[in-house]
Write a protein that holds these residues in place. Structure first.
Motif, short mmCIF file in Angstrom:
data_model
loop_
_atom_site.label_atom_id
_atom_site.label_comp_id
_atom_site.label_asym_id
_atom_site.label_seq_id
_atom_site.Cartn_x
_atom_site.Cartn_y
_atom_site.Cartn_z
N TRP A 1 -9.51 -6.29 11.65
CA TRP A 1 -10.68 -6.83 12.63
C TRP A 1 -10.23 -7.78 13.63
O TRP A 1 -9.79 -8.42 13.18
CB TRP A 1 -11.86 -7.14 11.80
N SER A 2 -10.51 -7.48 15.09
CA SER A 2 -10.16 -8.51 15.91
C SER A 2 -11.20 -8.64 17.18
O SER A 2 -11.97 -7.85 17.26
CB SER A 2 -8.67 -7.96 16.46
N GLY A 3 -11.19 -9.63 17.85
CA GLY A 3 -11.95 -9.79 18.82
C GLY A 3 -12.85 -11.09 18.68
O GLY A 3 -13.00 -11.70 17.49
N SER A 4 -13.62 -11.56 19.70
CA SER A 4 -14.26 -12.72 19.63
C SER A 4 -15.73 -12.26 19.51
O SER A 4 -16.76 -13.07 19.29
CB SER A 4 -14.03 -13.87 20.72
N PRO B 1 -19.96 -6.49 17.67
CA PRO B 1 -19.09 -6.02 16.45
C PRO B 1 -17.78 -6.26 16.66
O PRO B 1 -17.07 -6.01 17.99
CB PRO B 1 -19.40 -4.64 16.39
N LEU B 2 -16.93 -6.61 15.94
CA LEU B 2 -15.53 -6.80 15.84
C LEU B 2 -14.62 -5.42 16.32
O LEU B 2 -15.30 -4.57 15.60
CB LEU B 2 -14.75 -7.55 14.80
N GLN B 3 -13.66 -5.46 16.89
CA GLN B 3 -13.04 -4.24 17.12
C GLN B 3 -12.00 -3.80 15.86
O GLN B 3 -11.21 -4.91 15.37
CB GLN B 3 -12.05 -4.36 18.11
N GLU B 4 -12.22 -2.64 15.37
CA GLU B 4 -11.22 -2.30 14.05
C GLU B 4 -10.01 -1.69 14.61
O GLU B 4 -10.01 -1.02 15.56
CB GLU B 4 -12.06 -1.41 13.21
N SER B 5 -8.85 -2.10 13.74
CA SER B 5 -7.75 -1.17 14.05
C SER B 5 -6.78 -1.12 12.65
O SER B 5 -7.07 -1.81 11.81
CB SER B 5 -6.71 -2.02 15.19
N TRP B 6 -5.96 -0.03 12.57
CA TRP B 6 -5.32 0.35 11.47
C TRP B 6 -3.92 0.53 11.89
O TRP B 6 -3.78 1.21 13.05
CB TRP B 6 -6.12 1.16 10.57
N ARG B 7 -2.99 0.51 10.95
CA ARG B 7 -1.66 1.07 11.12
C ARG B 7 -1.09 1.53 9.89
O ARG B 7 -1.48 0.97 8.79
CB ARG B 7 -1.07 -0.34 11.65
N VAL B 8 -0.34 2.81 10.04
CA VAL B 8 0.20 3.17 8.65
C VAL B 8 1.69 3.59 9.24
O VAL B 8 1.97 4.00 10.08
CB VAL B 8 -0.41 4.60 8.15
N ALA B 9 2.58 3.35 8.39
CA ALA B 9 4.01 3.56 8.42
C ALA B 9 4.77 4.03 7.30
O ALA B 9 4.65 3.57 6.37
CB ALA B 9 4.91 2.19 9.12
N ALA B 10 5.61 4.86 7.52
CA ALA B 10 6.21 5.58 6.46
C ALA B 10 7.99 5.61 6.72
O ALA B 10 8.33 5.77 8.01
CB ALA B 10 5.91 6.95 6.02
N THR B 11 8.74 5.37 5.74
CA THR B 11 10.07 5.50 6.15
C THR B 11 10.78 6.60 5.01
O THR B 11 10.65 6.16 4.01
CB THR B 11 10.79 4.06 6.22
N VAL B 12 11.93 7.01 5.25
CA VAL B 12 12.85 7.78 4.52
C VAL B 12 14.19 7.63 4.88
O VAL B 12 14.45 7.74 6.11
CB VAL B 12 12.38 9.34 4.69
N SER B 13 14.95 7.07 4.00
CA SER B 13 16.41 6.77 4.20
C SER B 13 17.11 7.86 3.38
O SER B 13 17.00 7.85 1.96
CB SER B 13 16.52 5.49 3.71
#
Length: 86
Positions: free
Chosen positions: A44-47, A50-62
């Motif tokens: 959640w960010s902002g001043s 309502p606060l602004q929601e954000s999400w992040r998902v990352a996947a790696t395959v080696s």
């Protein structure tokens, strides 16, 4: 006599060396397999409300395609070391 053999330091050392080499061989065999990883976050960010929601998902395959024969040579070396203990 059995108790004496069970407590001989050099025999105990050989047994531990064998176990360590067997574990190393298993680890090297797994180095041929791909590895998968992932991460995620939710923020959640902002001043102002309502606060602004954000999400992040990352996947790696080696996938180890080319290792220059390093894994194969290490595996053969450990198998030879294990054969020497016999």
């Amino acid at each position: 006599v059995e108790i004496a053999f069970a407590h001989r330091a050099e025999l105990l050392s050989l047994a531990e060396q064998r176990a360590a080499l067997e574990r190393q061989i298993v680890a090297l065999e797994r180095a041929y397999l791909p590895s998968v990883g992932g991460t995620g976050s939710y923020n959640w960010s902002g001043s102002d409300s309502p606060l602004q929601e954000s999400w992040r998902v990352a996947a790696t395959v080696s996938l180890p395609l080319v290792t220059g024969g390093l894994t194969t040579s290490q595996l053969l070396e450990q198998k030879a070391n294990l054969a020497k203990l016999d």
